[in-house]
Design an enzyme around this catalytic site. Structure first.
Site: not given
Ligand code: T46
Length: 149
Positions: A66
């Site tokens: 993303h």
């Molecule tokens: C990024 C990379 C490096 C939350 O509820 N609060 C938060 O602050 C974050 C970061 C995530 N979440 C929830 C949203 C999803 O249900 O945690 C779950 C996993 O998030 P996501 O799929 O976005 O995780 P990554 O590892 O793909 O991405 C994360 C960050 O979201 C993103 O900003 O740059 O780590």
């Protein structure tokens, strides 16, 4: 942190992967071990609004996929190692994070994927904004279209 560009949401559409950079974090070494310091607006170019860390990622696993409209981040592999693939729609860079003394600064407008996690990796993320699902661009074709690629 002199001479750096201030990146606004409007400018994020033309940010280049060259604006992602490794920041060597201040570290104090002594016989007891090492202590690495991050102070907002001093060691990194924004005020920290949120901290999270990624852990328990399977070996070889991947995350991300993303871009962000406004969020600035610094990623630190405080343990283990991972690759971060950075993409501005025209160019890609792969950065290996394997040193807790290094932070990777990622401005808004950059597509990122995290890959090749090693055993026991903990990746700390320092973020410039509270969590906001509306700040995510999760469709790569839309990202390319917005970038005019
Ligand atoms: C990024 C990379 C490096 C939350 O509820 N609060 C938060 O602050 C974050 C970061 C995530 N979440 C929830 C949203 C999803 O249900 O945690 C779950 C996993 O998030 P996501 O799929 O976005 O995780 P990554 O590892 O793909 O991405 C994360 C960050 O979201 C993103 O900003 O740059 O780590």
């Amino acid at each position: 942190m002199e001479g750096q560009r201030t990146i606004t949401a409007a400018a994020a559409g033309d940010v280049s992967v060259d604006e992602c950079r490794l920041i060597r974090l201040r570290t104090v070494d002594d016989p007891r071990g090492s202590l690495t310091i991050v102070e907002a607006d001093l060691d990194i170019p924004f005020a920290i609004e949120r901290v999270y860390h990624l852990h328990g990622v399977p070996v070889g696993g991947s995350r991300g996929g993303h871009a962000h409209h406004r969020l600035e981040q610094v990623l630190v592999a405080v343990a283990g190692a991972l690759d971060v693939v950075l993409d501005d729609g025209a160019s890609r860079r792969r950065v290996r994070l394997d040193d807790p003394r290094n932070g990777l600064y990622i401005p808004p407008g950059i597509w990122r994927e995290m890959e090749s996690f090693s055993e026991g990796t903990v990746c700390l993320a320092l973020a410039s904004m509270p969590y906001d699902p509306a700040d995510y661009e999760r469709d790569y074709d839309d990202f390319l279209a917005r970038r005019g690629s």
